[in-house]
Design a protein around this motif. Structure first.
Motif: not given
Length: 634
Positions: A56-63, A95-110
C-alpha cells in the motif's frame, strides 16, 4: 486460446503480496524494512525483490535503490500506471525508481529481462505486454499496467496502458501474429532510442511478426517517445487509428549528435527541430502501412524510415502531418519504397525528405485497383468489405515551407489528382541526382506560393564535427564567396546520369526553375504535352544570412536567385510534343531541343529574343540548340 482477464491479473498480483524480500545492503547502512503492507528503503540501501510484490505504501530515501535479481527487471505501477522510473544518466540505458513516497495500489513487478541490442548499446526493455510465438509471455510482461478490456494469446481488445515514467514500452510483439483492437495508450515522460524502440508505445519486431493495430488511440509526450515502430522484418498494419506525439524536454547536458545509438533530437542540418517522431520503420525488410488513420508529430517527423534495406512505408486514405512549424510527413532513406495514396498531408517543412541513395517515392490516388494490389503485395489482410469501404481519393499536400527536399539521390513520382500546395519551392534539390516525374493527365497540380517549382542548389548541410571522438551537430555553414571556378572537364550541354532531372507530362505549370549549383551538375527538364509559364535558368544563389548553425537552422534552403550564364550548372530543356514555354524573364540555358510542334514564346504584348553564343537566333520548332543560350523578354 488462453483468456487473461483483469480479474486474473489482480489475483496474480495479490498472490505475490508479502513475497520474500531480499535486502542487499551496503556494509554501513541499516537494512531496508518491510512492515505489513509497506516497504521502506533507507538512504544508501539496495533492496532486491525476488518476486512481484504488492504493497500500500513504498518509501525510498535519497540514495536508496529497488533492484531485481540478475536477468530480471523491476517496474513500479501505482493504481495501474507505470511511474517513478528515470534514466540514471544522459545517454545511458538503465533506469531507476526515484526516491519518494508512493501510495495506493503499489505493485513492484519483477519480470524476466528483455535486452535489445542496437549497434553498440543494449537497452533493458520493460513492457506492459510482451507477445511472442507462444502468445502473451506473462513472465516478461508488466500486466498490472494493462487496464480493462480483454487479453488473449492472439489479441488485446479495449485495453489501456498509461506511463508517466521513462523508457517503458506499451506493447512489444516479437515473431508473432497479434492484433490490438481499440487500445488506448498514453505516455508522458522521455524515451531513449527510437532506433531500438526503447520507450515506444507499440513495437512490432521480427520477420515472423504480423501486428495489426485497429482503432488505436496513442498519445505520447516526451523525448523519442515514439508511437509505433516496425523493425527487423515485421509487418505492421495500422488502421482506423490516431497517433499523436509531442516533444519532451531534453536533458540539460544532452549534446546533439548524428550517432544513432545516442540520437535524441532531429539533426538541425535538415532545417528542422524537435525530439520525437510519431513512428519509425527500421531494420531489413520491415513494412509499415497506415490506413484510414491520423498520424501527427509536433515537429521532427510523422512517418519516418531509418536505415536498413528493403523497407516499405505505405499510407492510404490517412491524415498525416505536424502540429508545429517544422517537420516532415515521410522520410525516405536507403532503398526504401514510400507510397502515399489518397491522403492529406499538413506539414511544417516537407511532405517527404528524400535521403537516398536509392529511395523510391510515389504520391497518387487510392484507386480500388491500386489498394487491392497493395493488399496482395504487403499482405495487409483487408477483407473484400474493407476494400470496398475505402473510397478512392486524391492526395493533397499543404506545406508551410517546401514540397519535397532531396539531400540524397532518389526517384519521386506524382500522378493522379495529387495537389502540392507549398509556401516555397515544390522541389528543393540540394545537389542530388534525381528522377522526378509529374503526370498531370488526371489533374495533378503544383502550387508553390513563392513561384518556384524547382530549386537546384548546393548542399548547405555543414555536416557533423568530430568532438572528443564523437560526431556532434556543431557544424557551421558558411556562404561561399567569389565566382565558381570553371570545370573544363564537365559538359554543361550533356545529360549525365548524376544530373538533377525532372519530367512533366500533360500538365499546366506556372513557376520558375533554377539551377544554382557551383560544381558540375546539370538541371535536365523534359516537358511533354505540357505548358510552362516562367523562368528556366542557370542562376547564382544566395542565402539570406552568411552563416547558419543550430540557432538559425530555419535559414537552410532559403536562397534568392540571380539569373546568369551557366558555369558548371547547365540547363538542358527538352520541349516535347504538344508543349509550350512562355518565357516570363531572362533565362540562361545550355541546350534547348524543340519537338516539331513545340512553341517557345513571350507573354502577350511582349517580344522574345534568343541568342546562341552571342548571336541572335530565330528559334524554330523541330531544332536543337547548344551553347550559351540566352532568352530575353522585352
Amino acid at each position: 486460446m488462453t483468456l487473461i482477464t483483469r480479474r486474473s491479473i489482480l489475483i496474480a498480483g495479490t498472490a505475490t503480496a508479502g513475497a520474500v524480500l531480499a535486502p542487499v545492503a551496503s556494509a554501513t547502512a541499516a537494512p531496508a524494512t518491510a512492515r505489513g503492507t509497506r516497504i521502506t528503503v533507507a538512504a544508501g540501501e539496495t533492496y532486491e525483490l525476488s518476486a512481484t510484490t504488492r504493497v500500500a505504501r513504498l518509501s525510498i530515501a535519497e540514495g536508496g535503490k529497488i533492484a531485481a535479481p540478475d536477468g530480471y527487471s523491476v517496474t513500479l505501477t501505482v493504481d495501474g500506471v507505470e511511474t517513478g522510473q528515470l534514466l540514471t544518466e544522459t545517454g545511458g540505458t538503465r533506469t531507476l525508481i526515484q526516491a519518494g513516497t508512493y501510495g495506493g495500489d503499489v505493485v513492484l513487478t519483477v519480470a524476466e529481462a528483455n535486452p535489445v541490442t542496437y549497434e553498440t548499446l543494449t537497452f533493458p526493455f520493460r513492457q506492459a505486454l510482451y507477445v511472442d510465438a507462444g502468445g502473451v509471455e506473462r513472465a516478461k510482461s508488466v500486466l498490472t499496467s494493462v487496464i480493462g478490456g480483454r487479453l488473449t494469446d492472439t489479441a488485446a481488445k479495449n485495453v489501456s496502458i498509461t506511463s508517466t515514467g521513462e523508457c517503458f514500452d506499451g506493447v512489444y510483439v516479437k515473431d508473432a501474429d497479434y492484433k490490438l483492437e481499440r487500445p488506448v495508450i498514453s505516455f508522458t515522460g522521455n524515451g531513449r532510442s527510437d532506433f531500438a524502440g526503447y520507450g515506444a508505445a507499440v513495437v512490432g519486431t521480427g520477420s515472423a511478426t504480423t501486428l495489426v493495430v485497429d482503432g488505436a488511440r496513442i498519445a505520447t509526450k516526451g523525448v523519442v517517445r515514439t508511437g509505433v515502430i516496425a523493425d527487423a522484418g515485421a509487418n505492421v498494419v495500422v488502421k482506423n487509428s490516431r497517433i499523436h506525439t509531442r516533444n519532451g524536454v531534453l536533458p540539460a547536458d544532452y549534446q546533439a549528435t548524428v550517432e544513432t545509438p545516442y540520437m535524441q533530437s532531429v539533426p538541425w542540418m535538415l532545417g528542422l527541430d524537435g525530439n520525437v517522431r510519431a513512428t519509425n520503420l527500421i531494420g531489413a525488410g520491415s513494412r509499415a502501412t497506415y490506413l484510414d488513420s491520423t498520424v501527427f508529430s509536433e515537429t521532427w517527423g510523422a512517418l519516418s524510415v531509418e536505415g536498413g534495406r528493403g523497407l516499405k512505408l505505405t499510407v492510404v486514405n490517412s491524415q498525416v502531418g505536424n502540429t508545429g512549424s517544422y517537420g516532415y510527413g515521410t522520410y525516405a532513406i536507403g532503398d526504401a519504397t514510400v507510397r502515399v495514396l489518397g491522403s492529406r498531408f499538413d506539414v511544417g517543412s516537407y511532405a517527404t525528405i528524400i535521403a537516398g541513395p536509392a529511395a523510391n517515392v510515389h504520391y497518387g490516388d487510392s484507386t480500388p485497383e491500386a489498394v487491392a494490389a497493395l493488399n496482395a503485395e504487403l499482405e495487409l489482410g483487408l477483407s473484400e468489405g474493407e476494400l470496398a469501404a475505402l473510397p478512392a481519393q486524391n492526395t493533397v499536400v499543404n506545406s508551410g515551407h517546401f514540397g519535397y527536399m532531396f539531400f540524397g539521390a532518389g526517384t519521386l513520382t506524382l500522378d493522379g489528382g495529387t495537389v502540392i500546395n507549398s509556401a516555397k519551392a515544390t522541389f528543393l534539390n540540394k545537389g542530388q541526382q534525381t528522377a522526378i516525374s509529374v503526370d498531370g493527365s488526371q489533374g495533378a497540380r503544383l502550387n508553390p506560393r513563392n513561384g518556384i517549382i524547382l530549386q537546384l542548389m548546393e548542399l548547405d548541410d555543414p555536416g557533423p564535427v568530430r568532438v572528443n571522438g564523437r560526431m556532434m551537430n556543431v557544424g557551421v555553414y558558411t556562404e561561399p564567396t567569389g565566382d565558381p571556378t570553371k570545370d573544363v572537364g564537365f559538359d554543361v550541354t550533356a545529360v549525365h546520369t548524376t544530373d538533377g532531372a525532372a519530367t512533366f507530362t500533360s500538365i499546366a505549370l506556372k513557376g520558375d526553375f533554377y539551377n544554382g549549383m557551383r560544381k558540375g551538375k546539370n538541371m535536365v527538364l523534359t516537358f511533354d504535352d505540357s505548358s510552362v509559364k516562367g523562368v528556366i535558368s542557370a542562376s547564382r544563389t544566395q542565402h539570406r544570412v552568411s552563416t547558419i548553425d543550430a540557432s538559425n537552422f530555419y535559414e537552410l534552403g532559403e536562397v534568392t536567385n540571380t539569373t546568369q550564364a551557366a558555369v558548371n550548372n547547365g540547363v538542358v530543356v527538352q520541349l516535347g510534343a504538344g508543349s509550350t514555354w512562355t518565357v516570363t524573364g531572362t533565362s540562361y540555358l545550355t541546350k534547348f531541343a524543340l519537338a516539331a510542334d513545340a512553341v517557345v514564346e513571350a507573354p502577350r504584348g511582349k517580344k522574345l529574343t534568343v541568342t546562341v553564343d552571342g548571336t541572335v537566333t530565330a528559334v524554330a520548332a523541330g531544332q536543337t540548340y547548344a551553347g550559351a543560350i540566352t532568352l530575353t523578354v522585352g
